[in-house]
Design an enzyme around this catalytic site. Structure first.
Site, PDB file in Angstrom:
ATOM      1  N   TYR A  52     -11.610  28.625  23.000  1.00 50.95           N
ATOM      2  CA  TYR A  52     -10.628  29.282  23.872  1.00 50.95           C
ATOM      3  C   TYR A  52      -9.974  30.495  23.189  1.00 50.95           C
ATOM      4  O   TYR A  52      -9.298  31.279  23.830  1.00 50.95           O
ATOM      5  CB  TYR A  52      -9.526  28.297  24.324  1.00 50.95           C
ATOM      6  CG  TYR A  52     -10.037  27.054  25.017  1.00 50.95           C
ATOM      7  CD1 TYR A  52     -11.291  27.030  25.632  1.00 50.95           C
ATOM      8  CD2 TYR A  52      -9.268  25.887  25.067  1.00 50.95           C
ATOM      9  CE1 TYR A  52     -11.758  25.879  26.251  1.00 50.95           C
ATOM     10  CE2 TYR A  52      -9.727  24.748  25.696  1.00 50.95           C
ATOM     11  CZ  TYR A  52     -10.980  24.742  26.276  1.00 50.95           C
ATOM     12  OH  TYR A  52     -11.436  23.599  26.885  1.00 50.95           O
ATOM     13  N   HIS A 111     -17.335  19.966  20.938  1.00 47.19           N
ATOM     14  CA  HIS A 111     -17.112  20.549  22.275  1.00 47.19           C
ATOM     15  C   HIS A 111     -18.269  20.293  23.250  1.00 47.19           C
ATOM     16  O   HIS A 111     -18.038  20.004  24.424  1.00 47.19           O
ATOM     17  CB  HIS A 111     -16.866  22.058  22.147  1.00 47.19           C
ATOM     18  CG  HIS A 111     -16.130  22.644  23.316  1.00 47.19           C
ATOM     19  ND1 HIS A 111     -15.126  23.550  23.188  1.00 47.19           N
ATOM     20  CD2 HIS A 111     -16.244  22.447  24.654  1.00 47.19           C
ATOM     21  CE1 HIS A 111     -14.654  23.889  24.376  1.00 47.19           C
ATOM     22  NE2 HIS A 111     -15.322  23.222  25.284  1.00 47.19           N
ATOM     23  N   SER A 144     -17.186  15.746  23.619  1.00 46.81           N
ATOM     24  CA  SER A 144     -16.928  16.306  24.948  1.00 46.81           C
ATOM     25  C   SER A 144     -18.257  16.713  25.562  1.00 46.81           C
ATOM     26  O   SER A 144     -19.144  17.210  24.844  1.00 46.81           O
ATOM     27  CB  SER A 144     -16.000  17.513  24.806  1.00 46.81           C
ATOM     28  OG  SER A 144     -15.791  18.102  26.062  1.00 46.81           O
TER      29      SER A 144
HETATM   30  N1  LIG Z   1     -14.228  20.161  27.274  1.00 46.74           N
HETATM   31  C1  LIG Z   1     -14.595  21.119  28.094  1.00 46.74           C
HETATM   32  O1  LIG Z   1     -15.738  21.602  28.067  1.00 46.74           O
HETATM   33  C2  LIG Z   1     -13.602  21.634  29.105  1.00 46.74           C
HETATM   34  C3  LIG Z   1     -14.050  22.372  30.210  1.00 46.74           C
HETATM   35  C4  LIG Z   1     -13.094  22.792  31.146  1.00 46.74           C
HETATM   36  C5  LIG Z   1     -11.758  22.501  30.956  1.00 46.74           C
HETATM   37  N2  LIG Z   1     -11.349  21.800  29.860  1.00 46.74           N
HETATM   38  C6  LIG Z   1      -9.907  21.529  29.605  1.00 46.74           C
HETATM   39  O2  LIG Z   1      -9.310  21.024  30.779  1.00 46.74           O
HETATM   40  C7  LIG Z   1      -8.200  21.852  31.156  1.00 46.74           C
HETATM   41  C8  LIG Z   1      -7.977  21.785  32.628  1.00 46.74           C
HETATM   42  O3  LIG Z   1      -9.149  22.217  33.327  1.00 46.74           O
HETATM   43  P1  LIG Z   1      -9.079  22.666  34.851  1.00 46.74           P
HETATM   44  O4  LIG Z   1      -8.362  23.972  34.961  1.00 46.74           O
HETATM   45  O5  LIG Z   1     -10.441  22.601  35.379  1.00 46.74           O
HETATM   46  O6  LIG Z   1      -8.144  21.516  35.462  1.00 46.74           O
HETATM   47  P2  LIG Z   1      -7.793  21.103  36.947  1.00 46.74           P
HETATM   48  O7  LIG Z   1      -6.707  20.111  36.833  1.00 46.74           O
HETATM   49  O8  LIG Z   1      -9.008  20.739  37.711  1.00 46.74           O
HETATM   50  O9  LIG Z   1      -7.287  22.445  37.636  1.00 46.74           O
HETATM   51  C9  LIG Z   1      -6.110  23.077  37.261  1.00 46.74           C
HETATM   52  C10 LIG Z   1      -6.012  24.303  38.141  1.00 46.74           C
HETATM   53  O10 LIG Z   1      -5.766  23.855  39.475  1.00 46.74           O
HETATM   54  C11 LIG Z   1      -4.939  24.774  40.088  1.00 46.74           C
HETATM   55  N3  LIG Z   1      -4.137  24.106  41.132  1.00 46.74           N
HETATM   56  C12 LIG Z   1      -3.404  22.973  41.023  1.00 46.74           C
HETATM   57  N4  LIG Z   1      -2.792  22.689  42.200  1.00 46.74           N
HETATM   58  C13 LIG Z   1      -3.154  23.676  43.055  1.00 46.74           C
HETATM   59  C14 LIG Z   1      -2.858  23.957  44.423  1.00 46.74           C
HETATM   60  N5  LIG Z   1      -2.047  23.160  45.144  1.00 46.74           N
HETATM   61  N6  LIG Z   1      -3.418  25.051  44.993  1.00 46.74           N
HETATM   62  C15 LIG Z   1      -4.234  25.873  44.274  1.00 46.74           C
HETATM   63  N7  LIG Z   1      -4.559  25.670  42.970  1.00 46.74           N
HETATM   64  C16 LIG Z   1      -4.021  24.585  42.372  1.00 46.74           C
HETATM   65  C17 LIG Z   1      -4.034  25.316  38.997  1.00 46.74           C
HETATM   66  O11 LIG Z   1      -3.743  26.647  39.335  1.00 46.74           O
HETATM   67  P3  LIG Z   1      -2.344  27.358  38.932  1.00 46.74           P
HETATM   68  O12 LIG Z   1      -2.570  27.957  37.597  1.00 46.74           O
HETATM   69  O13 LIG Z   1      -2.189  28.365  40.025  1.00 46.74           O
HETATM   70  O14 LIG Z   1      -1.298  26.294  38.927  1.00 46.74           O
HETATM   71  C18 LIG Z   1      -4.872  25.210  37.728  1.00 46.74           C
HETATM   72  O15 LIG Z   1      -5.380  26.449  37.294  1.00 46.74           O
HETATM   73  C19 LIG Z   1      -8.559  23.220  30.589  1.00 46.74           C
HETATM   74  O16 LIG Z   1      -7.444  24.067  30.449  1.00 46.74           O
HETATM   75  C20 LIG Z   1      -9.155  22.812  29.254  1.00 46.74           C
HETATM   76  O17 LIG Z   1      -8.146  22.521  28.308  1.00 46.74           O
HETATM   77  C21 LIG Z   1     -12.254  21.349  28.944  1.00 46.74           C
END
Ligand SMILES: NC(=O)c1ccc[n+]([C@@H]2O[C@H](COP(=O)([O-])OP(=O)(O)OC[C@H]3O[C@@H](n4cnc5c(N)ncnc54)[C@H](OP(=O)(O)O)[C@@H]3O)[C@@H](O)[C@H]2O)c1
Length: 296
Positions: A52, A111, A144
């Protein structure tokens, strides 16, 4: 209610809700203010990664919040992804610790398996991960985006078992995740999710939407206070004892996430309705998922 913890197979406890510094924040150098808000609002578990390129931002937020929330009360995760072929899990972790301004992380994850198919392969990487734990650079180690065959490859001959496997989990991949969860259970590995909200917000209009809305309205009625559709899906994951890694760029949403722990439980029937709607469409939103969930 404070965020509940899950027990790891090495004896540690892990907060079951984590704030991610990837996706919306990846390579984002201005995340510090939002991360400080997340600490103040009640998040204690932060999910970072070398990939990241913003570990220094997380470190700055931890330092700035030190007087109200000491480091010992936080749970910090980072992930190994080699930038050069020479970089080992240990040399990379030492660089991460410097950027984070920490003496240790709580959890260090490999990762993605696809980064380690050459050389010593996954077994070789895992040996170095074990060394990182033995030397106290990290309290726990895990993986992961690992599929069943990747987990079995490192479990065979491991001196320390992986404590966590973090992967995309949302209703549209649920059918493919279930066999992997069965393997996790055999080895006491905690299942951790990311992308839990993607089915709602990256693919609106699908079979899941009316089901989640119906459950949301029922929970809101029962509670007498607002409940959001995002909270319904995160609660569904938590009730499966799945660690939720989520994120937001918006302060009001950070409060909403922490409040998920206080919403009423979904019934067994409601859990089944979500899974039934998920089975109607098979879709993943992250490219690493195809390496760990065969057939998706
Ligand atoms: N290990 C890996 O390979 C890997 C891969 C992907 C992610 N990750 C980790 O997991 C974390 C979370 O991933 P994710 O972003 O996919 O999580 P998520 O919980 O699926 O989505 C979070 C996103 O949903 C949006 N959201 C929530 N409520 C909403 C609503 N009512 N309307 C519109 N949008 C809404 C948020 O936008 P807003 O910003 O507008 O609130 C936020 O950007 C990452 O930051 C990272 O640390 C790890």
């Amino acid at each position: 209610m404070p965020i509940p913890t899950l027990s790891l197979n090495d004896g540690s406890q892990i907060p079951s809700l984590a704030f991610g510094t990837g996706t919306a924040f990846s390579r984002h150098q201005d995340a510090q203010t939002t991360l400080e808000s997340a600490i103040n609002i009640g998040f204690t578990h932060f999910d970072g990664a070398q990939r990241y390129k913003n570990e220094a931002t997380l470190g700055a937020a931890i330092k700035a919040s030190e007087s109200s929330v000491p480091r010992s009360e936080l749970f910090i995760t980072t992930k190994y992804a080699p930038l050069t072929p020479e970089e080992t899990a240990k040399t990379a972790l030492c660089k991460s610790l410097e950027k984070l301004g920490l003496e240790y992380v709580d959890l260090y994850l490999v990762h993605a398996p696809k980064d380690h198919m050459d050389g010593g392969g996954l077994k070789g990487v895992w040996k170095v991960m074990e060394e990182c734990k033995r030397e106290g650079l990290t309290r726990s180690i895990g993986v992961s985006n690992f599929g069943v065959e990747h987990i079995l490859e490192i479990v065979e001959g491991a001196q320390i078992l992986p404590a966590v496997n973090q992967l995309e989990i949302q209703p549209y991949v649920w059918d493919f995740v279930k066999p992997l969860i069965a393997v996790h259970k055999e080895h006491g590995i905690v299942t951790s999710s990311y992308g839990g909200l993607s089915a709602l917000f990256h693919a609106p209009g699908g079979p899941l939407d009316p089901v989640v809305e119906k459950i949301r309205a029922r929970l809101e009625d029962t509670r007498g206070k607002p409940v959001t559709s995002g909270q319904v899906l995160n609660k569904w994951l938590l009730q499966h004892d799945i660690l939720v890694v989520t994120t937001s760029t918006k302060v009001e949403r950070i409060g909403e996430y922490v409040d998920t722990c206080d919403i009423p439980e979904l019934t067994a029937e409601e859990m089944g309705l979500i899974e039934g709607a998920g089975a109607e469409r098979h879709q993943s939103f992250f490219k690493n998922t195809k390496y760990c969930l065969k057939g998706i």
